[in-house]
Design a protein around this motif. Sequence first.
Motif, PDB file in Angstrom:
ATOM      1  N   UNK A 128      -3.507   1.376  -7.308  1.00 31.65           N
ATOM      2  CA  UNK A 128      -3.306   1.586  -8.748  1.00 31.65           C
ATOM      3  C   UNK A 128      -2.286   0.627  -9.350  1.00 31.65           C
ATOM      4  N   UNK A 129      -1.870  -0.377  -8.594  1.00 34.12           N
ATOM      5  CA  UNK A 129      -0.912  -1.360  -9.094  1.00 34.12           C
ATOM      6  C   UNK A 129       0.431  -1.235  -8.415  1.00 34.12           C
ATOM      7  N   UNK A 130       1.440  -1.804  -9.039  1.00 30.30           N
ATOM      8  CA  UNK A 130       2.789  -1.788  -8.481  1.00 30.30           C
ATOM      9  C   UNK A 130       3.479  -0.457  -8.753  1.00 30.30           C
ATOM     10  N   UNK A 131       4.325  -0.049  -7.819  1.00 29.26           N
ATOM     11  CA  UNK A 131       5.150   1.157  -7.977  1.00 29.26           C
ATOM     12  C   UNK A 131       6.502   0.897  -7.327  1.00 29.26           C
ATOM     13  N   UNK A 132       7.535   1.469  -7.924  1.00 25.26           N
ATOM     14  CA  UNK A 132       8.893   1.340  -7.403  1.00 25.26           C
ATOM     15  C   UNK A 132       9.090   2.384  -6.310  1.00 25.26           C
TER      16      UNK A 132
END
Length: 147
Positions: A128-132
């Motif tokens: 789902x993309x980038x996550x911290x």
Amino acid sequence: MKKVFCGFLILCFNLSASADDIQGFVGRYLKDFSLEQDLSEYFVEQPQFIFGSHLLVPESSDKAGEFMLGIRSKLKNSEYRESSIISSRAKANIDNYSLVTFHLQRYKADGEVLDEVCSTYGILQGETGYRITSWQPSEASEEGGCN
């Protein structure tokens, strides 16, 4: 030899594009932070916030977003308006994980510089993309950079 050179160029382009993508992701996060938007979409479940020897692990991405908005509310006392990225430095790139330190300049509502700080983010690229995955704030050095 041509194939090796072309492969090298493709690898360099992919690494550069990835760094640009991460910087864009963090730039959007900082913009939403400054606008006091919902930040939960930026975090994995149970991210780690590292404050020196203290570790805070919010139980969900929603709680992580709420915690960060609490920090944003406290910055209002300093007349904080927004942050801009001065520079970034990747400390690690392992598979879909990156550890990147950002040197930030923070501004007051009147446009004056509030201060410079450093933020190190663990960032995971998933479906789902980038996550911290983690955040560690620190002070900028006296020379004006991040360690």
